[in-house]
Motif scaffolding. Sequence first.
Motif, mmCIF file in Angstrom:
data_model
loop_
_atom_site.group_PDB
_atom_site.id
_atom_site.type_symbol
_atom_site.label_atom_id
_atom_site.label_comp_id
_atom_site.label_asym_id
_atom_site.label_seq_id
_atom_site.Cartn_x
_atom_site.Cartn_y
_atom_site.Cartn_z
ATOM 1 N N SER A 68 0.848 -1.336 0.119
ATOM 2 C CA SER A 68 -0.072 -0.024 -0.049
ATOM 3 C C SER A 68 0.951 1.351 0.120
ATOM 4 O O SER A 68 0.408 2.424 0.057
ATOM 5 C CB SER A 68 -1.214 0.125 1.278
ATOM 6 O OG SER A 68 -0.331 0.131 2.406
ATOM 7 N N ASN A 69 2.018 1.321 -0.076
ATOM 8 C CA ASN A 69 3.134 2.340 -0.091
ATOM 9 C C ASN A 69 4.085 2.063 -1.266
ATOM 10 O O ASN A 69 5.175 2.603 -1.168
ATOM 11 C CB ASN A 69 3.698 2.508 1.163
ATOM 12 C CG ASN A 69 4.239 3.998 1.431
ATOM 13 O OD1 ASN A 69 3.442 4.853 1.013
ATOM 14 N ND2 ASN A 69 5.378 4.012 1.756
ATOM 15 N N LEU A 70 3.769 1.126 -2.305
ATOM 16 C CA LEU A 70 4.682 0.850 -3.335
ATOM 17 C C LEU A 70 4.304 1.219 -4.735
ATOM 18 O O LEU A 70 3.102 1.100 -5.293
ATOM 19 C CB LEU A 70 4.781 -0.632 -3.397
ATOM 20 C CG LEU A 70 5.483 -1.462 -2.285
ATOM 21 C CD1 LEU A 70 5.325 -2.781 -2.393
ATOM 22 C CD2 LEU A 70 6.895 -0.908 -1.732
ATOM 23 N N LEU A 71 5.208 1.864 -5.362
ATOM 24 C CA LEU A 71 5.159 2.038 -6.752
ATOM 25 C C LEU A 71 6.005 1.022 -7.502
ATOM 26 O O LEU A 71 7.136 1.140 -7.316
ATOM 27 C CB LEU A 71 5.480 3.246 -7.267
ATOM 28 C CG LEU A 71 5.251 3.774 -8.875
ATOM 29 C CD1 LEU A 71 3.811 3.792 -9.448
ATOM 30 C CD2 LEU A 71 5.744 5.079 -9.290
ATOM 31 N N LEU A 131 1.156 -5.016 9.557
ATOM 32 C CA LEU A 131 1.747 -4.716 10.677
ATOM 33 C C LEU A 131 3.187 -4.457 10.477
ATOM 34 O O LEU A 131 3.679 -3.234 10.918
ATOM 35 C CB LEU A 131 1.555 -5.593 11.813
ATOM 36 C CG LEU A 131 2.379 -5.290 12.960
ATOM 37 C CD1 LEU A 131 1.992 -3.850 13.434
ATOM 38 C CD2 LEU A 131 2.107 -6.300 14.140
ATOM 39 N N GLY A 132 3.954 -5.290 9.613
ATOM 40 C CA GLY A 132 5.186 -5.096 9.521
ATOM 41 C C GLY A 132 5.584 -3.938 8.583
ATOM 42 O O GLY A 132 6.542 -3.025 9.015
ATOM 43 N N GLY A 133 4.831 -3.636 7.706
ATOM 44 C CA GLY A 133 4.927 -2.629 6.500
ATOM 45 C C GLY A 133 4.557 -1.227 7.512
ATOM 46 O O GLY A 133 5.469 -0.144 7.319
ATOM 47 N N VAL A 135 5.200 -0.607 10.589
ATOM 48 C CA VAL A 135 6.242 -0.260 11.606
ATOM 49 C C VAL A 135 7.353 0.151 10.707
ATOM 50 O O VAL A 135 8.066 1.014 11.092
ATOM 51 C CB VAL A 135 6.639 -1.556 12.451
ATOM 52 C CG1 VAL A 135 7.942 -1.482 13.283
ATOM 53 C CG2 VAL A 135 5.247 -2.073 13.419
ATOM 54 N N VAL A 136 7.721 -0.472 9.659
ATOM 55 C CA VAL A 136 8.855 -0.062 8.722
ATOM 56 C C VAL A 136 8.574 1.338 8.442
ATOM 57 O O VAL A 136 9.605 2.179 8.348
ATOM 58 C CB VAL A 136 8.930 -0.939 7.560
ATOM 59 C CG1 VAL A 136 10.067 -0.361 6.597
ATOM 60 C CG2 VAL A 136 9.385 -2.356 8.051
ATOM 61 N N MET A 137 7.587 1.772 8.065
ATOM 62 C CA MET A 137 7.215 3.095 7.467
ATOM 63 C C MET A 137 6.899 4.179 8.908
ATOM 64 O O MET A 137 6.755 5.156 8.392
ATOM 65 C CB MET A 137 6.148 3.120 6.602
ATOM 66 C CG MET A 137 6.033 2.484 5.202
ATOM 67 S SD MET A 137 7.575 3.084 4.342
ATOM 68 C CE MET A 137 7.349 4.879 4.091
HETATM 69 C C1 LIG Z 1 -6.128 4.481 1.248
HETATM 70 C C2 LIG Z 1 -4.694 4.659 1.657
HETATM 71 C C3 LIG Z 1 -4.594 5.228 2.855
HETATM 72 C C4 LIG Z 1 -3.274 5.512 3.590
HETATM 73 N N1 LIG Z 1 -3.294 6.257 4.752
HETATM 74 C C5 LIG Z 1 -2.105 6.140 5.400
HETATM 75 C C6 LIG Z 1 -1.953 7.074 6.408
HETATM 76 O O1 LIG Z 1 -2.897 7.568 7.094
HETATM 77 N N2 LIG Z 1 -0.711 7.146 7.079
HETATM 78 C C7 LIG Z 1 0.420 6.291 6.677
HETATM 79 O O2 LIG Z 1 1.449 6.652 7.332
HETATM 80 N N3 LIG Z 1 0.401 5.739 5.588
HETATM 81 C C8 LIG Z 1 -0.846 5.615 4.866
HETATM 82 N N4 LIG Z 1 -0.889 5.033 3.526
HETATM 83 C C9 LIG Z 1 0.351 4.481 3.285
HETATM 84 C C10 LIG Z 1 0.633 2.822 3.492
HETATM 85 O O3 LIG Z 1 -0.691 2.198 3.950
HETATM 86 C C11 LIG Z 1 1.630 2.933 4.802
HETATM 87 O O4 LIG Z 1 3.053 3.440 4.442
HETATM 88 C C12 LIG Z 1 1.871 1.432 5.114
HETATM 89 O O5 LIG Z 1 2.599 1.557 6.440
HETATM 90 C C13 LIG Z 1 2.368 0.424 4.378
HETATM 91 O O6 LIG Z 1 2.331 -0.843 4.672
HETATM 92 P P1 LIG Z 1 2.329 -2.046 3.811
HETATM 93 O O7 LIG Z 1 1.974 -3.415 4.431
HETATM 94 O O8 LIG Z 1 1.449 -2.019 2.760
HETATM 95 O O9 LIG Z 1 3.786 -2.050 3.261
HETATM 96 P P2 LIG Z 1 4.434 -2.126 1.653
HETATM 97 O O10 LIG Z 1 3.652 -1.229 0.977
HETATM 98 O O11 LIG Z 1 4.175 -3.615 1.128
HETATM 99 O O12 LIG Z 1 5.868 -1.742 2.140
HETATM 100 C C14 LIG Z 1 6.377 -0.624 2.376
HETATM 101 C C15 LIG Z 1 7.637 -0.751 2.916
HETATM 102 O O13 LIG Z 1 7.901 -1.575 3.901
HETATM 103 C C16 LIG Z 1 8.768 -2.828 3.701
HETATM 104 N N5 LIG Z 1 8.169 -3.841 4.376
HETATM 105 C C17 LIG Z 1 6.925 -4.083 4.373
HETATM 106 N N6 LIG Z 1 6.755 -5.041 5.081
HETATM 107 C C18 LIG Z 1 8.163 -5.558 5.694
HETATM 108 C C19 LIG Z 1 8.394 -6.431 6.498
HETATM 109 N N7 LIG Z 1 7.737 -7.480 7.016
HETATM 110 N N8 LIG Z 1 9.739 -6.509 7.004
HETATM 111 C C20 LIG Z 1 10.588 -5.719 6.112
HETATM 112 N N9 LIG Z 1 10.221 -4.635 5.355
HETATM 113 C C21 LIG Z 1 8.973 -4.527 5.053
HETATM 114 C C22 LIG Z 1 8.894 -2.922 2.115
HETATM 115 O O14 LIG Z 1 10.091 -3.359 1.564
HETATM 116 C C23 LIG Z 1 8.607 -1.344 1.562
HETATM 117 O O15 LIG Z 1 9.919 -0.538 1.695
HETATM 118 C C24 LIG Z 1 -2.152 4.842 3.018
HETATM 119 C C25 LIG Z 1 -2.199 4.149 1.789
HETATM 120 C C26 LIG Z 1 -3.462 3.896 1.240
HETATM 121 C C27 LIG Z 1 -3.730 3.104 -0.230
#
Ligand SMILES: Cc1cc2nc3c(=O)[nH]c(=O)nc-3n(C[C@H](O)[C@H](O)[C@H](O)COP(=O)(O)OP(=O)(O)OC[C@H]3O[C@@H](n4cnc5c(N)ncnc54)[C@H](O)[C@@H]3O)c2cc1C
Length: 311
Positions: A68-71, A131-133, A135-137
Motif C-alpha cells: 500500500s506504499n509501493l510504486l 503490521l510489518g509495513g 512499523v517499517v514506515m
Molecule cells: C488509502 C490509503 C490510505 C493510507 N493512509 C495512510 C496514513 O494515514 N498514514 C500512513 O502513514 N500511511 C498511509 N498509507 C500508506 C501505507 O498504507 C503505509 O505506508 C503502510 O505502512 C504500508 O504498509 P504495507 O504493509 O502496505 O507495506 P508495503 O507497501 O508492502 O511496503 C512498504 C515498505 O515496507 C517494507 N516492508 C513491508 N513489510 C515488511 C516486513 N515485514 N519486513 C521488512 N520490510 C517490510 C517494504 O520493503 C517497503 O519498503 C495509506 C495508503 C492507502 C492506499
Amino acid sequence: MAPVASWISRMKLKGRVHFQEPMEHHTTWRIGGPAEVLVEPADQEDLALLLRLARKEGIPLNFIGNGSNLLVSDAGVPGMVVKIGQALGEVKVEGRRLRAGAGAKLARLAALAQAAGLSGLEFTCGIPASLGGAVVMNAGAAGQSMAEVVRWVKVMDLEGRVEILRGEELGFGYRQSVLQHLPVVVLEVELELCPDDPAAVARRMTAVWQKRQLTQPLEYPSAGSVFKNPPGAPAAGKLIELAGGKGLRVGEAMVSPKHANFIVNLGRARATDVLCLIRRVQSLVEAKFGIKLEPEVKFLGPFGWDGEICA
Ligand SMILES: Cc1cc2nc3c(=O)[nH]c(=O)nc-3n(C[C@H](O)[C@H](O)[C@H](O)COP(=O)(O)OP(=O)(O)OC[C@H]3O[C@@H](n4cnc5c(N)ncnc54)[C@H](O)[C@@H]3O)c2cc1C
C-alpha cells in the motif's frame, strides 16, 4: 526456466510460489509488472530458507507487506519478492499487550484491540497496511504513529538469524525507521496499548474512518499520500493544491481533485504515468514555493530516472 525460478522450484517450501507474478495484484495502486518470482512464506522456516538461498546465490531480494506504499515498475521486479502475508500474521492479546506476526493487517489488529478494550490503534483505521509495513514506515495519522505503541520488533537477517529490537532502537521519525535501512525482515511486533472502554474506542474508530471517507478518494486505487509533508511548511496536499496541481493527469494517473496528495489510478495507469506525474507535481511546487517535495512512497524495480520517459 530462468535461474531464480529453477532454484526456487528445487526448494521444499510450504508457502505459495508464483513465477512471473503481476505485481499489480499485490499493490493498492493496482500497478506493476511481473515479479520474476513472488513467494509467500508459510512460516519462519520457509523465510529462513529463502533468505539463505538469496544470499548464497546472490539473488536480488525485496520484501513487501500489503503493497500500500509501493510504486512497482512496469518492467517488473528481477529476482525474488517475498510477501509477508496472513500466514505470518498470528495475533495474541495478553493484558494491555498485543503481539502479532508482521503479516497481520492493521484493520484486524485495531478491531481485536477494540474488542479487548484497548486503545491506541484508532488512528490506523483506514490505513490498508500489514503490521510489518506499518512499523517499517512508522505509519501515522492525525499526529499519532506506530512509534507510540511499538514495544519491540522481532527481525530476521539475511542469514536467517533472529533478533529482538526494542522500540527505542528503531530510530522512529516522521514516516521513518531504521528498519528502512537495515537488511532485515520484520517477523513479529509487540504493541503496548491502553485499557479503555470498548464503546469509546469504537466511537473514535468510526470518527477516524468517516473523516477519511469524506476527505480521501477511496473509490480509486492509490497508495495514500504520495509525498511527505515538508517540515515547517503547509501540508504537501495544500502546497500541491495552491500550485494548481489538483486534477493534473498523465495517462490514467491523476492528482485527485478530492485530496491533492493522492495520485489515483483511473483504470489502466502505468508506473511511468505515476512517475511523470510525481515529477510534474514536484516541479510545480518547487517553482511556486521553492520546496522540493520528497516522495513518501517506495519504488520497486527499475525506473528510468533520467526524465526521458516523461517527454
Ligand atoms: C488509502 C490509503 C490510505 C493510507 N493512509 C495512510 C496514513 O494515514 N498514514 C500512513 O502513514 N500511511 C498511509 N498509507 C500508506 C501505507 O498504507 C503505509 O505506508 C503502510 O505502512 C504500508 O504498509 P504495507 O504493509 O502496505 O507495506 P508495503 O507497501 O508492502 O511496503 C512498504 C515498505 O515496507 C517494507 N516492508 C513491508 N513489510 C515488511 C516486513 N515485514 N519486513 C521488512 N520490510 C517490510 C517494504 O520493503 C517497503 O519498503 C495509506 C495508503 C492507502 C492506499
